[in-house]
Scaffold this motif. Sequence first.
Motif, PDB file in Angstrom:
ATOM      1  N   PHE A  56       1.287  -0.971  -0.262  1.00 52.31           N
ATOM      2  CA  PHE A  56      -0.405   0.004   0.090  1.00 52.31           C
ATOM      3  C   PHE A  56       0.722   0.776   0.056  1.00 52.31           C
ATOM      4  O   PHE A  56       1.308   2.174  -0.778  1.00 52.31           O
ATOM      5  CB  PHE A  56      -0.950   0.295   1.238  1.00 52.31           C
ATOM      6  CG  PHE A  56      -1.527   1.286   1.091  1.00 52.31           C
ATOM      7  CD1 PHE A  56      -2.876   1.271   0.865  1.00 52.31           C
ATOM      8  CD2 PHE A  56      -1.564   2.373   2.569  1.00 52.31           C
ATOM      9  CE1 PHE A  56      -3.804   2.864   1.018  1.00 52.31           C
ATOM     10  CE2 PHE A  56      -2.216   3.229   2.348  1.00 52.31           C
ATOM     11  CZ  PHE A  56      -3.205   3.634   1.629  1.00 52.31           C
ATOM     12  N   ALA A  57       1.714   1.470   0.849  1.00 50.57           N
ATOM     13  CA  ALA A  57       2.925   2.694   0.958  1.00 50.57           C
ATOM     14  C   ALA A  57       3.154   2.230  -0.571  1.00 50.57           C
ATOM     15  O   ALA A  57       3.817   3.714  -0.947  1.00 50.57           O
ATOM     16  CB  ALA A  57       3.626   1.718   1.754  1.00 50.57           C
ATOM     17  N   SER A  62       3.852   5.920  -4.888  1.00 48.57           N
ATOM     18  CA  SER A  62       3.997   6.036  -5.864  1.00 48.57           C
ATOM     19  C   SER A  62       3.107   7.228  -6.788  1.00 48.57           C
ATOM     20  O   SER A  62       3.361   7.914  -7.927  1.00 48.57           O
ATOM     21  CB  SER A  62       4.470   4.988  -7.281  1.00 48.57           C
ATOM     22  OG  SER A  62       5.265   4.045  -6.086  1.00 48.57           O
ATOM     23  N   ILE A  63       1.424   7.028  -6.578  1.00 47.88           N
ATOM     24  CA  ILE A  63       0.381   7.429  -7.501  1.00 47.88           C
ATOM     25  C   ILE A  63       0.383   8.536  -6.857  1.00 47.88           C
ATOM     26  O   ILE A  63      -0.076   9.570  -7.653  1.00 47.88           O
ATOM     27  CB  ILE A  63      -0.791   6.581  -7.496  1.00 47.88           C
ATOM     28  CG1 ILE A  63      -0.890   6.395  -5.946  1.00 47.88           C
ATOM     29  CG2 ILE A  63      -0.228   5.362  -8.285  1.00 47.88           C
ATOM     30  CD1 ILE A  63      -2.491   5.541  -6.100  1.00 47.88           C
ATOM     31  N   SER A 306      -2.177   3.498 -13.615  1.00 46.49           N
ATOM     32  CA  SER A 306      -2.262   2.488 -13.474  1.00 46.49           C
ATOM     33  C   SER A 306      -1.154   1.588 -14.077  1.00 46.49           C
ATOM     34  O   SER A 306      -0.784   0.128 -14.024  1.00 46.49           O
ATOM     35  CB  SER A 306      -3.270   1.843 -15.151  1.00 46.49           C
ATOM     36  OG  SER A 306      -3.099   2.526 -16.170  1.00 46.49           O
ATOM     37  N   LEU A 307      -0.096   1.921 -14.829  1.00 46.59           N
ATOM     38  CA  LEU A 307       1.102   1.426 -15.109  1.00 46.59           C
ATOM     39  C   LEU A 307       2.423   1.137 -13.938  1.00 46.59           C
ATOM     40  O   LEU A 307       2.805  -0.313 -13.496  1.00 46.59           O
ATOM     41  CB  LEU A 307       2.478   3.221 -15.721  1.00 46.59           C
ATOM     42  CG  LEU A 307       1.531   2.966 -16.900  1.00 46.59           C
ATOM     43  CD1 LEU A 307       2.965   4.355 -17.488  1.00 46.59           C
ATOM     44  CD2 LEU A 307       1.424   2.144 -17.893  1.00 46.59           C
ATOM     45  N   VAL A 308       2.023   2.013 -11.986  1.00 40.70           N
ATOM     46  CA  VAL A 308       2.249   1.757 -11.388  1.00 40.70           C
ATOM     47  C   VAL A 308       1.148   0.341 -10.601  1.00 40.70           C
ATOM     48  O   VAL A 308       2.871  -1.056 -10.275  1.00 40.70           O
ATOM     49  CB  VAL A 308       2.286   2.556 -10.275  1.00 40.70           C
ATOM     50  CG1 VAL A 308       2.259   2.115  -8.600  1.00 40.70           C
ATOM     51  CG2 VAL A 308       2.488   4.048 -10.555  1.00 40.70           C
ATOM     52  N   VAL A 398       8.076  10.005  -9.737  1.00 42.22           N
ATOM     53  CA  VAL A 398       8.950   9.999 -10.685  1.00 42.22           C
ATOM     54  C   VAL A 398      10.138   9.000 -10.603  1.00 42.22           C
ATOM     55  O   VAL A 398      10.645   8.044 -11.630  1.00 42.22           O
ATOM     56  CB  VAL A 398      10.036  11.157 -11.010  1.00 42.22           C
ATOM     57  CG1 VAL A 398      10.794  11.273  -9.465  1.00 42.22           C
ATOM     58  CG2 VAL A 398      10.542  11.392 -12.213  1.00 42.22           C
ATOM     59  N   ASP A 399      10.135   7.987  -9.437  1.00 39.69           N
ATOM     60  CA  ASP A 399      11.278   6.847  -9.499  1.00 39.69           C
ATOM     61  C   ASP A 399      10.484   6.057  -9.418  1.00 39.69           C
ATOM     62  O   ASP A 399      11.412   4.916 -10.737  1.00 39.69           O
ATOM     63  CB  ASP A 399      11.609   6.789  -7.777  1.00 39.69           C
ATOM     64  CG  ASP A 399      11.337   6.872  -6.639  1.00 39.69           C
ATOM     65  OD1 ASP A 399       9.198   6.824  -7.255  1.00 39.69           O
ATOM     66  OD2 ASP A 399      11.593   6.843  -5.607  1.00 39.69           O
TER      67      ASP A 399
END
Length: 561
Positions: A56-57, A62-63, A306-308, A398-399
């Motif tokens: 979850f983190a 990321s999003i 969705s990419l994440v 961004v990472d």
Amino acid sequence: MNGLTVMLIALVALACGYFGYARWLEKTWGIDPNRPTPAVENKSGDYAPANKWTVFAHQFTSITGAGPVTGPIIAAMFGWLPALLWMLIGGIFFGAVQDFTALYASVKNGGRSIGMIIEDYIGRTGRRLFLLFCWLFTLLVIAAFCDMVANTFNGFAKDGSQIMPNAAAGSISLLYMFVAVLFGLYLKKFRPTAGIQLVVGIVLMCLMLWVGIANPIYLDSVTWRYVVFAYLFAASVMPMWLLKQPRDYLSMFLLIGMIVCGVLGVFVKNPTLNMPAFVGFEVKNLDLFPILFVTIACGAVSGFHSLVSSGTSSKMVANEKDMRLVGYGSMCVEVVLGIVALIIVCAAASNGVLPAGTPFQTFSGSVAGFLTDIFGVPTDIAACILTMCVSALALTSVDAVARIGRMSLQELFTPGPGEAMGPIQKLFTNTVFATILTLAMGYALCLAGYMSVWPLFGSANQLLSALVLTGLAVFLKATGRKGWMLYGPMTVMFVVTMTALIQACLRIFRSMADGTFVFMVGGLQLIIAVALIILALLVVYHCVMKLREPSPAADAAAKQA
């Protein structure tokens, strides 16, 4: 209208979405808690099984980029009601559904990305078109967010004076990068319980804040840009468990703390919204449709998510029952951040006029004020913490996207079944080369500046969501699952974003006519915009053809999945 009422309405609606609609989707499509996930079956490279809160983190940090803050604040020019309705409706029925479904489809297909899944259910051409679209999109994200981070860490004002909060935020970020590796090694060797991991994470976060504020690093934006790209290279090639996963976990405390502080500030101060509920369908020569739906992306629906979900999070899920929390739940929390930003900017407005300054300045200044007024945190320290939180919004996205861009390029050149890998394919599927090429192209776009790239990024981001929803609808149909709940969102997003991209192209053509055209800005945008439009039309064409076909042996495919 007061902020507390808006906040309560939002929290109740999101709770209904998570415990009601998301649970219904979960039951409708089916999960198997006893089935080994891809992360469990393949514990190497990009795969790293983790407990649900760690995943979850990663997903949440990321999003949760710059979008949930900037989008609602800019969109408030149309009034607070359109922005609120789009975040709630979009978040519950569009964005969270997309994120959860993308994660679900990837976990059910060996942890592969949406592009590779498209090949199974649509064909090889569809996969290549989609992956090329994704790679071009990741370049825009890298360019926009890296420039944003570098300017945030810039320790010098235009007159040469030092800016302590910016320098301290940069110092804290460097600590996060190195401490994350040590934390990752600790988790790998000792495998602590979730409770111990939580305590250690909070202690490390507090120590990094203390050390970073006490030892600010004064560098200019150009130097920080080099530092950020060097970090992106490391985050793209190092194992997930060693850097990206622990850094996201540590960053989660900053971002969740910022959201909690914002929500508490709204509850305690109950600010009055000084903006009309609705201003008009046209404001500053901008139309409500499609601008509202493109401006508010991450706070409602974002293709990047969705990419994440399918690129990294699906390779970390240790049990299928964790997917609702990770995919749907993280988006709900992000919507809360967007609504807090909306309340803050509308409360800071005066007689229906939004405050001057950037969205980040308005947001961070208000939340820093909450820290000072509610918890008694000194003003300068509150400013440092909020500057770090704001930069973390962009850096933790961004990472992830740099890694996803590298993977998209590798998958684009991966041969199909039965095909031999030639020398060109070997080169482009090499992890180091794919990473360097992706970052080099992103850096070239970064030189044009954040403000030049952001408008195209918003349209491309939303168009990606339309393509992903269409591809996921094909997956659900092909595997015998109900997919009608995706038809409305995918159609709306496709119409909205194609309209926005066409309008962007027309604006560039007008700049050519009036002599204000600059190739490094308008030229690159036009090339990428046209490429995205063509690729999107081709991907949608292939998907729609598949949706119109009967699905023989769908039940057998569903059992296999």
